[in-house]
Motif scaffolding. Structure first.
Motif, PDB file in Angstrom:
ATOM      1  N   LEU A  88     -51.161  23.457   0.799  1.00  0.00           N
ATOM      2  CA  LEU A  88     -50.387  23.230  -0.243  1.00  0.00           C
ATOM      3  C   LEU A  88     -50.076  21.661  -0.473  1.00  0.00           C
ATOM      4  O   LEU A  88     -50.033  21.130  -1.345  1.00  0.00           O
ATOM      5  N   LEU A  89     -49.956  21.079   1.108  1.00  0.00           N
ATOM      6  CA  LEU A  89     -49.336  19.747   0.932  1.00  0.00           C
ATOM      7  C   LEU A  89     -50.771  18.989   0.565  1.00  0.00           C
ATOM      8  O   LEU A  89     -50.650  18.063   0.059  1.00  0.00           O
ATOM      9  N   PHE A  90     -51.877  19.330   1.054  1.00  0.00           N
ATOM     10  CA  PHE A  90     -53.270  18.852   0.557  1.00  0.00           C
ATOM     11  C   PHE A  90     -53.252  18.849  -0.805  1.00  0.00           C
ATOM     12  O   PHE A  90     -53.635  17.716  -1.383  1.00  0.00           O
ATOM     13  N   CYS A  91     -52.902  19.857  -1.601  1.00  0.00           N
ATOM     14  CA  CYS A  91     -52.988  19.997  -3.029  1.00  0.00           C
ATOM     15  C   CYS A  91     -52.119  19.137  -3.574  1.00  0.00           C
ATOM     16  O   CYS A  91     -52.532  18.457  -4.638  1.00  0.00           O
ATOM     17  N   ARG A  92     -51.122  18.898  -3.017  1.00  0.00           N
ATOM     18  CA  ARG A  92     -50.124  17.933  -3.777  1.00  0.00           C
ATOM     19  C   ARG A  92     -50.706  16.441  -3.540  1.00  0.00           C
ATOM     20  O   ARG A  92     -50.351  15.651  -4.425  1.00  0.00           O
ATOM     21  N   ARG A  93     -51.191  16.351  -2.476  1.00  0.00           N
ATOM     22  CA  ARG A  93     -51.768  15.014  -2.287  1.00  0.00           C
ATOM     23  C   ARG A  93     -52.750  14.406  -3.355  1.00  0.00           C
ATOM     24  O   ARG A  93     -52.879  13.302  -3.748  1.00  0.00           O
ATOM     25  N   VAL A  94     -53.559  15.346  -3.486  1.00  0.00           N
ATOM     26  CA  VAL A  94     -54.570  15.537  -4.498  1.00  0.00           C
ATOM     27  C   VAL A  94     -54.005  14.929  -5.724  1.00  0.00           C
ATOM     28  O   VAL A  94     -54.269  14.159  -6.512  1.00  0.00           O
ATOM     29  N   ILE A  96     -51.335  13.741  -6.552  1.00  0.00           N
ATOM     30  CA  ILE A  96     -50.581  12.504  -6.398  1.00  0.00           C
ATOM     31  C   ILE A  96     -51.571  11.430  -6.430  1.00  0.00           C
ATOM     32  O   ILE A  96     -51.660  10.203  -7.462  1.00  0.00           O
ATOM     33  N   LYS A  97     -52.572  11.511  -5.758  1.00  0.00           N
ATOM     34  CA  LYS A  97     -53.508  10.412  -5.507  1.00  0.00           C
ATOM     35  C   LYS A  97     -54.883  10.251  -6.191  1.00  0.00           C
ATOM     36  O   LYS A  97     -55.418   9.236  -6.509  1.00  0.00           O
ATOM     37  N   GLU A  98     -55.177  11.518  -6.797  1.00  0.00           N
ATOM     38  CA  GLU A  98     -56.546  11.403  -7.557  1.00  0.00           C
ATOM     39  C   GLU A  98     -56.598  11.871  -9.221  1.00  0.00           C
ATOM     40  O   GLU A  98     -55.436  12.335  -9.599  1.00  0.00           O
ATOM     41  N   GLU A 101     -58.360  16.601 -14.134  1.00  0.00           N
ATOM     42  CA  GLU A 101     -57.894  17.052 -15.534  1.00  0.00           C
ATOM     43  C   GLU A 101     -56.911  18.192 -15.593  1.00  0.00           C
ATOM     44  O   GLU A 101     -56.626  18.593 -16.713  1.00  0.00           O
ATOM     45  N   ARG A 102     -56.236  18.490 -14.416  1.00  0.00           N
ATOM     46  CA  ARG A 102     -55.111  19.420 -14.436  1.00  0.00           C
ATOM     47  C   ARG A 102     -53.730  18.564 -15.029  1.00  0.00           C
ATOM     48  O   ARG A 102     -53.593  17.579 -14.924  1.00  0.00           O
ATOM     49  N   ASP A 103     -53.146  19.500 -15.455  1.00  0.00           N
ATOM     50  CA  ASP A 103     -51.456  19.215 -15.769  1.00  0.00           C
ATOM     51  C   ASP A 103     -50.676  19.174 -14.562  1.00  0.00           C
ATOM     52  O   ASP A 103     -50.504  20.300 -13.782  1.00  0.00           O
ATOM     53  N   ILE A 104     -50.676  17.791 -14.059  1.00  0.00           N
ATOM     54  CA  ILE A 104     -49.829  17.740 -12.531  1.00  0.00           C
ATOM     55  C   ILE A 104     -48.615  18.581 -12.659  1.00  0.00           C
ATOM     56  O   ILE A 104     -48.327  19.194 -11.448  1.00  0.00           O
ATOM     57  N   LEU A 105     -47.565  18.322 -13.316  1.00  0.00           N
ATOM     58  CA  LEU A 105     -46.390  19.365 -13.439  1.00  0.00           C
ATOM     59  C   LEU A 105     -46.344  20.701 -13.253  1.00  0.00           C
ATOM     60  O   LEU A 105     -45.773  21.187 -12.531  1.00  0.00           O
ATOM     61  N   SER A 106     -47.295  21.163 -14.039  1.00  0.00           N
ATOM     62  CA  SER A 106     -47.846  22.750 -14.212  1.00  0.00           C
ATOM     63  C   SER A 106     -48.205  23.033 -12.746  1.00  0.00           C
ATOM     64  O   SER A 106     -47.821  24.170 -12.033  1.00  0.00           O
ATOM     65  N   GLU A 107     -49.370  22.312 -12.397  1.00  0.00           N
ATOM     66  CA  GLU A 107     -49.930  22.287 -11.000  1.00  0.00           C
ATOM     67  C   GLU A 107     -48.827  22.464  -9.972  1.00  0.00           C
ATOM     68  O   GLU A 107     -48.984  23.465  -8.811  1.00  0.00           O
ATOM     69  N   TRP A 108     -48.060  21.313  -9.865  1.00  0.00           N
ATOM     70  CA  TRP A 108     -47.080  21.110  -8.962  1.00  0.00           C
ATOM     71  C   TRP A 108     -46.168  22.511  -8.808  1.00  0.00           C
ATOM     72  O   TRP A 108     -45.911  22.966  -7.472  1.00  0.00           O
ATOM     73  N   GLU A 109     -45.614  22.997  -9.858  1.00  0.00           N
ATOM     74  CA  GLU A 109     -44.990  24.115 -10.022  1.00  0.00           C
ATOM     75  C   GLU A 109     -45.562  25.318  -9.217  1.00  0.00           C
ATOM     76  O   GLU A 109     -44.946  26.070  -8.805  1.00  0.00           O
ATOM     77  N   ILE A 110     -46.887  25.380  -9.812  1.00  0.00           N
ATOM     78  CA  ILE A 110     -47.657  26.991  -9.209  1.00  0.00           C
ATOM     79  C   ILE A 110     -47.695  26.694  -7.697  1.00  0.00           C
ATOM     80  O   ILE A 110     -47.400  27.566  -7.047  1.00  0.00           O
ATOM     81  N   LEU A 111     -48.001  25.197  -7.282  1.00  0.00           N
ATOM     82  CA  LEU A 111     -47.919  25.265  -5.658  1.00  0.00           C
ATOM     83  C   LEU A 111     -46.562  25.633  -5.088  1.00  0.00           C
ATOM     84  O   LEU A 111     -46.481  26.155  -3.956  1.00  0.00           O
ATOM     85  N   ASN A 112     -45.526  25.274  -5.678  1.00  0.00           N
ATOM     86  CA  ASN A 112     -44.177  25.676  -5.347  1.00  0.00           C
ATOM     87  C   ASN A 112     -44.024  27.092  -5.187  1.00  0.00           C
ATOM     88  O   ASN A 112     -43.393  27.616  -4.092  1.00  0.00           O
ATOM     89  N   PHE A 113     -44.362  27.890  -6.276  1.00  0.00           N
ATOM     90  CA  PHE A 113     -44.122  29.404  -6.299  1.00  0.00           C
ATOM     91  C   PHE A 113     -44.985  29.993  -5.357  1.00  0.00           C
ATOM     92  O   PHE A 113     -44.554  31.017  -4.690  1.00  0.00           O
TER      93      PHE A 113
END
Length: 222
Positions: A88-94, A96-98, A101-113
């Motif tokens: 999940l940390l890897f996905c968060r870094r992607v 932020i840095k890359e 085409e994803r909605d960042i806020l929605s993806e971030w929430e999914i990672l948290n859940f």
């Protein structure tokens, strides 16, 4: 050495000497270790899916050991939790840095859940390992129901599937507002703790559909 023994030794070596590397594929024929220390959007989907697979592996261990009334694999559950945290940390870094085409806020929430789901399973198992939890058909039934529930959540998140979201929301009456409460009302003290953790996981999964709905709304607006 047998396969499990070799795998355990490999995990130990990886933990001590191969920082940034993860076991990304394990089966009877292959064991693949990859470097996920550097964020790469090409690897995002693969690692994202692996985070779901970690939960599936955890579910299987929890269900098997509750049925056997022998929860003695806490180290394995903890290893899975830590591995998912790294994924999940890897996905968060992607995110932020890359540019994705994803909605960042929605993806971030999914990672948290996803993190909360895995951590709750860990705490459930930790309690079961420290207390003699007798097998009950109620606990087994709900754990099996959770597997179905999480499969729907995986489909909702990976495919942005509105039908899976609707199914999850329809099942909350059966489980979160239904059987979980019914079984809690007639349970004993230690069993009640396990049932409370199970009910919480149902709730987290149901709440976890909100960022999927956000992504669906974003697609319609765009």
């Amino acid at each position: 050495k047998n396969f499990n023994g070799s795998l355990k030794e490999l995990k130990s070596i990886k933990s001590d000497f191969l920082l940034g590397f993860e076991l990304t594929k394990i089966n009877s024929k292959d064991i693949i270790i990859e470097n996920i220390s550097e964020p790469s959007k090409q690897k995002y989907d693969f690692v994202f899916r692996k985070a779901f697979q970690i939960v599936h592996e955890t579910e299987e261990i929890v269900l098997e050991d509750i049925k056997a009334e022998q929860c003695n694999r806490l180290n394995d559950i903890e290893d899975l939790k830590k591995q998912q945290d790294r994924f999940l940390l890897f996905c968060r870094r992607v995110l932020i840095k890359e540019n994705t085409e994803r909605d960042i806020l929605s993806e971030w929430e999914i990672l948290n859940f996803l993190m909360h789901i895995e951590h709750r399973y860990y705490y459930l198992y930790e309690y079961a390992s420290k207390n003699k939890i007798r097998k009950s058909k109620e606990i087994v039934e709900l754990l099996e129901g959770l597997k179905e529930y999480f499969l729907l959540y995986e489909k909702a998140c990976l495919e942005i599937d509105i039908n899976a979201v609707h199914k999850i929301n329809s099942l909350k009456t059966k489980y979160y507002f239904g059987k979980c409460i019914q079984y809690l009302e007639k349970s004993s003290s230690k069993e009640s703790v396990i049932l409370a953790y199970i009910r919480e996981i149902f709730r987290i999964i149901q709440l976890g559909t909100s960022p999927v709905l956000n992504e669906l709304l974003e697609k319609k607006v765009s």
